[in-house]
Write a protein that holds these residues in place. Structure first.
Motif, PDB file in Angstrom:
ATOM      1  N   SER A  31       0.846  -1.218  -0.093  1.00 54.50           N
ATOM      2  CA  SER A  31      -0.049  -0.079  -0.060  1.00 54.50           C
ATOM      3  C   SER A  31       0.887   1.331  -0.083  1.00 54.50           C
ATOM      4  N   GLN A  32       0.448   2.197  -0.546  1.00 53.02           N
ATOM      5  CA  GLN A  32       0.977   3.483  -0.552  1.00 53.02           C
ATOM      6  C   GLN A  32      -0.074   4.542  -0.550  1.00 53.02           C
ATOM      7  N   HIS A  33       0.286   5.809   0.049  1.00 54.29           N
ATOM      8  CA  HIS A  33      -0.339   6.790   0.584  1.00 54.29           C
ATOM      9  C   HIS A  33       0.101   8.225   0.036  1.00 54.29           C
ATOM     10  N   ASN A  34      -0.651   9.112  -0.550  1.00 53.32           N
ATOM     11  CA  ASN A  34       0.028  10.258  -0.859  1.00 53.32           C
ATOM     12  C   ASN A  34      -0.588  11.444   0.315  1.00 53.32           C
ATOM     13  N   ALA A  35       0.260  11.644   1.076  1.00 56.29           N
ATOM     14  CA  ALA A  35      -0.203  12.717   2.153  1.00 56.29           C
ATOM     15  C   ALA A  35      -0.608  14.025   1.599  1.00 56.29           C
ATOM     16  N   PHE A  36      -0.069  14.404   0.552  1.00 54.39           N
ATOM     17  CA  PHE A  36      -0.350  15.728  -0.010  1.00 54.39           C
ATOM     18  C   PHE A  36      -1.780  15.876  -0.320  1.00 54.39           C
ATOM     19  N   CYS A  37      -2.406  14.826  -1.176  1.00 53.09           N
ATOM     20  CA  CYS A  37      -3.781  14.720  -1.671  1.00 53.09           C
ATOM     21  C   CYS A  37      -4.638  13.779  -0.811  1.00 53.09           C
TER      22      CYS A  37
END
Length: 140
Positions: A31-37
């Motif tokens: 899993s990956q997460h884009n904290a910006f959006c």
């Protein structure tokens, strides 16, 4: 007239994404997460020898991220890991270094005009790279 980020091919992949499934059950996942959006993606693959025999993704993500993941699933399903890794490197270079896009990923070309949205498109490619690094290389 300005350049439109949401071209026909990108929107087609967003509306009917290849490889999207609500709940993954494939053996290799990350899993990956884009904290910006706030985009989140879980990517899973199944291998047969050194070939990706199945690839799927799930998660809550924007149109750009979902379309990029769909394009990725379309292109790497059925190819060898080495070829998939090379393709990921090429797309990442296209998004981060403004190199030419592989033709199968031409729908992402307009992101050159939207630097902030590049991170959305990169997320599935980062997930596949991470999956290769953490699961596949350790399994060999």
């Amino acid at each position: 007239m300005g350049v439109s980020l949401y071209n026909k091919q990108l929107m087609s992949h967003h509306k009917a994404p290849v490889g999207f499934i609500e709940k993954l059950s494939l053996p290799f996942q990350t899993s990956q997460h884009n904290a910006f959006c706030g985009d989140e993606i879980t990517l899973g693959i199944c291998l047969s020898e050194q070939t990706i025999s199945e690839i799927q993704f799930s998660g809550e993500n924007c149109a750009v991220c979902r379309a990029a993941a769909s394009l990725l699933c379309s292109e790497v399903n059925g190819i060898e890991i080495d070829a998939a890794q090379q393709l990921v490197r090429e797309v990442r270079a296209s998004l981060t270094e403004d190199k030419p896009f592989p033709s199968a990923f031409a729908a992402l070309r307009e992101l050159q005009h939207y630097p902030v949205r590049k991170q959305c498109a990169l997320l599935p490619f980062q997930a596949l790279s991470r999956l290769f690094e953490s699961h596949i290389s350790g399994a060999n």
